[in-house]
Design a protein around this motif. Sequence first.
Motif, PDB file in Angstrom:
ATOM      1  N   ASP A   1       0.623  -1.310  -0.063  1.00  0.00           N
ATOM      2  CA  ASP A   1      -0.193  -0.282  -0.408  1.00  0.00           C
ATOM      3  C   ASP A   1       1.123   1.388   0.136  1.00  0.00           C
ATOM      4  OD1 ASP A   1      -1.839   1.464   0.294  1.00  0.00           O
ATOM      5  OD2 ASP A   1      -2.424   1.220   2.430  1.00  0.00           O
ATOM      6  N   LEU A   2       0.516   2.059  -1.207  1.00  0.00           N
ATOM      7  CA  LEU A   2       2.027   3.022  -1.781  1.00  0.00           C
ATOM      8  C   LEU A   2       0.795   4.399  -2.044  1.00  0.00           C
ATOM      9  CD1 LEU A   2       5.208   1.083  -2.247  1.00  0.00           C
ATOM     10  CD2 LEU A   2       4.772   2.587  -0.200  1.00  0.00           C
ATOM     11  N   THR A   3       1.117   5.207  -1.305  1.00  0.00           N
ATOM     12  CA  THR A   3       0.793   6.660  -2.590  1.00  0.00           C
ATOM     13  C   THR A   3       2.682   7.882  -3.380  1.00  0.00           C
ATOM     14  OG1 THR A   3      -0.709   6.745  -1.219  1.00  0.00           O
ATOM     15  CG2 THR A   3      -0.486   8.712  -2.476  1.00  0.00           C
ATOM     16  N   ILE A   4       2.291   7.798  -4.231  1.00  0.00           N
ATOM     17  CA  ILE A   4       2.904   8.876  -4.803  1.00  0.00           C
ATOM     18  C   ILE A   4       3.127  10.081  -4.281  1.00  0.00           C
ATOM     19  CG2 ILE A   4       3.759  10.056  -7.049  1.00  0.00           C
ATOM     20  CD1 ILE A   4       2.523   7.290  -8.675  1.00  0.00           C
ATOM     21  N   ARG A   5       4.001  10.402  -3.711  1.00  0.00           N
ATOM     22  CA  ARG A   5       4.414  11.879  -3.092  1.00  0.00           C
ATOM     23  C   ARG A   5       4.829  12.648  -4.817  1.00  0.00           C
ATOM     24  NH1 ARG A   5       6.279  12.951   2.258  1.00  0.00           N
ATOM     25  NH2 ARG A   5       7.722  11.921   1.775  1.00  0.00           N
ATOM     26  N   GLU A   6       5.227  12.536  -5.319  1.00  0.00           N
ATOM     27  CA  GLU A   6       6.675  13.491  -6.257  1.00  0.00           C
ATOM     28  C   GLU A   6       6.981  12.513  -7.701  1.00  0.00           C
ATOM     29  OE1 GLU A   6      10.322  15.934  -6.936  1.00  0.00           O
ATOM     30  OE2 GLU A   6       9.575  15.694  -5.028  1.00  0.00           O
ATOM     31  N   TYR A   7       6.473  12.909  -8.416  1.00  0.00           N
ATOM     32  CA  TYR A   7       6.475  12.593 -10.026  1.00  0.00           C
ATOM     33  C   TYR A   7       7.036  13.070 -10.769  1.00  0.00           C
ATOM     34  CZ  TYR A   7       6.016  10.075 -14.269  1.00  0.00           C
ATOM     35  OH  TYR A   7       6.398   9.479 -15.787  1.00  0.00           O
ATOM     36  N   SER A   8       8.460  13.196 -11.444  1.00  0.00           N
ATOM     37  CA  SER A   8       9.099  13.630 -12.716  1.00  0.00           C
ATOM     38  C   SER A   8      10.033  12.708 -13.603  1.00  0.00           C
ATOM     39  CB  SER A   8      10.421  14.862 -12.434  1.00  0.00           C
ATOM     40  OG  SER A   8      11.247  13.636 -11.687  1.00  0.00           O
ATOM     41  N   GLU A   9      10.142  13.732 -15.016  1.00  0.00           N
ATOM     42  CA  GLU A   9      10.364  12.514 -16.058  1.00  0.00           C
ATOM     43  C   GLU A   9      10.737  13.082 -17.069  1.00  0.00           C
ATOM     44  OE1 GLU A   9       6.346  12.370 -19.121  1.00  0.00           O
ATOM     45  OE2 GLU A   9       6.704  11.411 -17.364  1.00  0.00           O
TER      46      GLU A   9
ATOM     47  N   SER B   1      11.868   7.747 -15.730  1.00  0.00           N
ATOM     48  CA  SER B   1      10.732   8.457 -14.765  1.00  0.00           C
ATOM     49  C   SER B   1      11.487   8.573 -13.109  1.00  0.00           C
ATOM     50  CB  SER B   1      10.102   7.524 -15.346  1.00  0.00           C
ATOM     51  OG  SER B   1       9.494   7.499 -16.163  1.00  0.00           O
ATOM     52  N   TYR B   2      11.055   9.537 -12.228  1.00  0.00           N
ATOM     53  CA  TYR B   2      11.199   9.580 -10.849  1.00  0.00           C
ATOM     54  C   TYR B   2      10.298   9.594  -9.558  1.00  0.00           C
ATOM     55  CZ  TYR B   2      15.324  11.379 -13.486  1.00  0.00           C
ATOM     56  OH  TYR B   2      16.620  11.286 -14.159  1.00  0.00           O
ATOM     57  N   VAL B   3      10.715   9.044  -9.185  1.00  0.00           N
ATOM     58  CA  VAL B   3       8.578   7.866  -8.190  1.00  0.00           C
ATOM     59  C   VAL B   3       9.255   8.657  -6.612  1.00  0.00           C
ATOM     60  CG1 VAL B   3       6.754   7.031  -7.397  1.00  0.00           C
ATOM     61  CG2 VAL B   3       7.845   7.562 -10.331  1.00  0.00           C
ATOM     62  N   GLU B   4       8.516   9.879  -5.980  1.00  0.00           N
ATOM     63  CA  GLU B   4       8.734   9.008  -4.081  1.00  0.00           C
ATOM     64  C   GLU B   4       7.129   8.650  -4.384  1.00  0.00           C
ATOM     65  OE1 GLU B   4       9.737  11.529  -0.233  1.00  0.00           O
ATOM     66  OE2 GLU B   4       9.004  13.081  -1.888  1.00  0.00           O
ATOM     67  N   VAL B   5       7.460   7.590  -2.956  1.00  0.00           N
ATOM     68  CA  VAL B   5       6.093   7.070  -3.029  1.00  0.00           C
ATOM     69  C   VAL B   5       6.380   7.417  -1.330  1.00  0.00           C
ATOM     70  CG1 VAL B   5       5.756   5.742  -4.622  1.00  0.00           C
ATOM     71  CG2 VAL B   5       6.984   4.522  -2.630  1.00  0.00           C
ATOM     72  N   ILE B   6       4.930   7.336  -0.290  1.00  0.00           N
ATOM     73  CA  ILE B   6       4.975   7.048   1.022  1.00  0.00           C
ATOM     74  C   ILE B   6       3.981   6.185   1.433  1.00  0.00           C
ATOM     75  CG2 ILE B   6       5.783   9.474   1.055  1.00  0.00           C
ATOM     76  CD1 ILE B   6       3.335   9.775   1.466  1.00  0.00           C
ATOM     77  N   PRO B   7       4.111   5.772   2.606  1.00  0.00           N
ATOM     78  CA  PRO B   7       3.452   4.515   2.751  1.00  0.00           C
ATOM     79  C   PRO B   7       2.359   5.245   3.103  1.00  0.00           C
ATOM     80  CG  PRO B   7       4.953   5.164   4.416  1.00  0.00           C
ATOM     81  CD  PRO B   7       5.574   5.553   3.386  1.00  0.00           C
ATOM     82  N   PRO B   8       1.301   4.343   4.052  1.00  0.00           N
ATOM     83  CA  PRO B   8      -0.471   5.398   4.400  1.00  0.00           C
ATOM     84  C   PRO B   8      -0.547   5.893   5.551  1.00  0.00           C
ATOM     85  CG  PRO B   8      -0.720   2.953   3.764  1.00  0.00           C
ATOM     86  CD  PRO B   8       0.642   2.966   3.652  1.00  0.00           C
ATOM     87  N   GLN B   9       0.416   5.285   6.024  1.00  0.00           N
ATOM     88  CA  GLN B   9       0.296   6.668   7.903  1.00  0.00           C
ATOM     89  C   GLN B   9       1.674   7.905   7.745  1.00  0.00           C
ATOM     90  OE1 GLN B   9       2.280   3.412   7.040  1.00  0.00           O
ATOM     91  NE2 GLN B   9       4.262   3.500   7.601  1.00  0.00           N
ATOM     92  N   ALA B  10       2.456   8.250   6.383  1.00  0.00           N
ATOM     93  CA  ALA B  10       2.895   9.112   5.949  1.00  0.00           C
ATOM     94  C   ALA B  10       2.001  10.370   5.696  1.00  0.00           C
ATOM     95  CB  ALA B  10       4.523   9.063   4.839  1.00  0.00           C
ATOM     96  N   ASP B  11       2.551  11.342   6.339  1.00  0.00           N
ATOM     97  CA  ASP B  11       1.326  12.785   6.123  1.00  0.00           C
ATOM     98  C   ASP B  11       2.311  13.134   4.309  1.00  0.00           C
ATOM     99  OD1 ASP B  11       0.673  15.544   5.051  1.00  0.00           O
ATOM    100  OD2 ASP B  11       1.291  16.019   7.371  1.00  0.00           O
ATOM    101  N   ALA B  12       1.325  13.438   3.184  1.00  0.00           N
ATOM    102  CA  ALA B  12       1.169  13.409   1.688  1.00  0.00           C
ATOM    103  C   ALA B  12       2.622  14.986   1.905  1.00  0.00           C
ATOM    104  CB  ALA B  12       0.502  13.338   0.808  1.00  0.00           C
ATOM    105  N   LYS B  13       2.171  15.595   2.742  1.00  0.00           N
ATOM    106  CA  LYS B  13       1.941  17.322   2.725  1.00  0.00           C
ATOM    107  C   LYS B  13       3.698  17.642   3.277  1.00  0.00           C
ATOM    108  CE  LYS B  13      -1.998  18.744   1.718  1.00  0.00           C
ATOM    109  NZ  LYS B  13      -3.982  19.662   1.758  1.00  0.00           N
ATOM    110  N   ASP B  14       4.093  17.216   4.792  1.00  0.00           N
ATOM    111  CA  ASP B  14       4.681  16.661   5.507  1.00  0.00           C
ATOM    112  C   ASP B  14       6.265  15.643   4.528  1.00  0.00           C
ATOM    113  OD1 ASP B  14       7.456  17.120   7.131  1.00  0.00           O
ATOM    114  OD2 ASP B  14       6.189  16.158   8.874  1.00  0.00           O
ATOM    115  N   LYS B  15       7.090  16.598   3.805  1.00  0.00           N
ATOM    116  CA  LYS B  15       7.848  15.981   3.225  1.00  0.00           C
ATOM    117  C   LYS B  15       9.382  15.582   4.074  1.00  0.00           C
ATOM    118  CE  LYS B  15       7.174  17.722  -1.257  1.00  0.00           C
ATOM    119  NZ  LYS B  15       7.320  18.426  -2.668  1.00  0.00           N
TER     120      LYS B  15
END
Length: 617
Positions: free
Chosen positions: A530-538, A551-565
């Motif tokens: 279970d992961l969510t994309i926080r940042e993507y670029s190519e 392509s470059y992707v940063e993913v976070i687990p569900p418990q992480a705050d997407a806005k708090d980098k």
Amino acid sequence: MPMLADPSKRYKAFKPLPFPERTWPDKQHTKPPIWLSTDLRDGNQSLANPMTNAQKLRFFRHLVKLGFKEIEVSYPAASETDFNFVQDLINDKEIPDDVWIQVLTPARSDLIKKTFESLKGAKNAIVHMYNATSCLFREVVFNADQQETIRLATTHTQLVRELAEEYASKYGTNFRFEYSPETFSQTEPAYAVEVCEAVKKAWLAGPGSTFGDGRKEERIIFNLPATVEVSTPNCFADQVEYFHTHISEREKVIISLHTHNDRGCAVAAAELGVLAGADRVEGTVLGNGERTGNVDIVTLALNLYSQGISPLLDFSDIFSVCDTVTECTGLPVHPRHPYAGELVFTAFSGSHQDAIKKGFEALNKRAQSGDVRWELPYLPIDPADVGCTYEAVIRVNSQSGKGGIAYIVKQSLALDLPRRMQIAFYKVVQAISESTGRELSVTDITDALRSEYHIGGPQFDGRIVLRSFTLSDSVTDGAPTPADPESGPDRQRTLTAKVSVDGIVRHITGQGNGPLSAFLNALNSGLGIDLTIREYSEHAIGGGSDVKAASYVEVIPPQADAKDKTQGGFWGIGVDPDITGSGLRAVLSAANNALGKGELKGTAFDNDEKKLNDAAK
């Protein structure tokens, strides 16, 4: 014996020449001086093991290749080896027609005659004669007064003149005469002018005014040697300007400088001396010479080059210069030697590396608009102009920063890492450097990237590997079909992927409003990731038919705050000819990164290999 608490009890301060009429501080360099290489004479005399004639010949050929038109080749009367070297150069026709060889002799009749014998058959020759004029040498070494010293100089100048006429007539040699008042830097300025006036009169008052082929050659070279550097460069420049403004018939005189480096200021003294009126500089290509050395012509020449002035010497292959010097003299080149050292264009410091990286980016941007001027932090000239590659500009150790590491990755793999990914990968490289305690090579860094992000071939694969995928469109149940199948709020994508999980093939399916969201859904439903994309670029790599997508992707687990980098995410990289494929590979790269750090939990996939295999079955 320890250093003196009060050195003034033993050492006398140099007394500068009172010269308020100086003009050199307001001048600028506009052209190169006449260069003379004295590597084969002064440089050779300073070696514990002098060069063989074969080594000297190799060195001479290289000096010619660099563009030197005046080369001091030996002290012929000092040894048969030196004498024979001059004759070999002449007889073997090693000297180009536009190159003048120079030979050195003291003001002694027998040695002057021996020197001329070595020049039989030469086309162009400069005879360089010297005698001691400084007070210290007059009184301590030779026990001679000022007038006796002048008589010694003029008598032997007349002999040089007579022999020049004779050899010009017999062999057609073109002669120039150079005289050095040794040591000029410690000679009373007015007396130095007086001696040289007498020498000039003796030379120009010879029996004829033409040599060899009939070309009139009246200009005499006065070399002003800082045989021992005893003052700051500004004081030496005052001495040179005094000579320049007080010698008569200045149009008939070439003022030459031969600065030594006892105080470490030979380059500065020569540069200021040229501003003060000198026309010519004698030195060695990397500063070899007695004690701390002669002035370094590489440094002088490339200093001019950095100011937009052609030195008329070709140092476009600086490594060949270093190789010649090292192999012929046995002297190593310091890795931080100006312009020529192995590390001189190299930055290890993180702040330096970041500035250089940004400088290259700005340089490339300006170049697109046709602006080719070189302005780059920490690099006064383009390393490529002297044959250095950019791979050596930034090198990595434990002191390096993210900018330098990102520069190496971009240069080597064409991957332009996002800034926050640079920070993440920097920590990986720093840990390797600190654990090994050594500088990291380009291969060390690129292998670390491939290993961390599982790209570059099967040897770098993670636990989950994408084998193939299909992507299709679907419409949410009950929603009308949009007129444009490529758009609409209800448009869904279905992705089916074949993945290998620890070597076991799995088929997973997911839906989403795009390929990446559909893939994340498939990973969640099929593997419990279970992961969510926080940042993507190519960006594109290459061009034409060989273009690929990175392509470059940063993913976070569900418990992480997407806005708090500041909360840790996991980065991945994907490279593929297909833009969709590169994005999917980047997501899987990030998932493998998280898996390797023990951060993935789920019902079918929880980092326990046995459970994972059981789930796969």
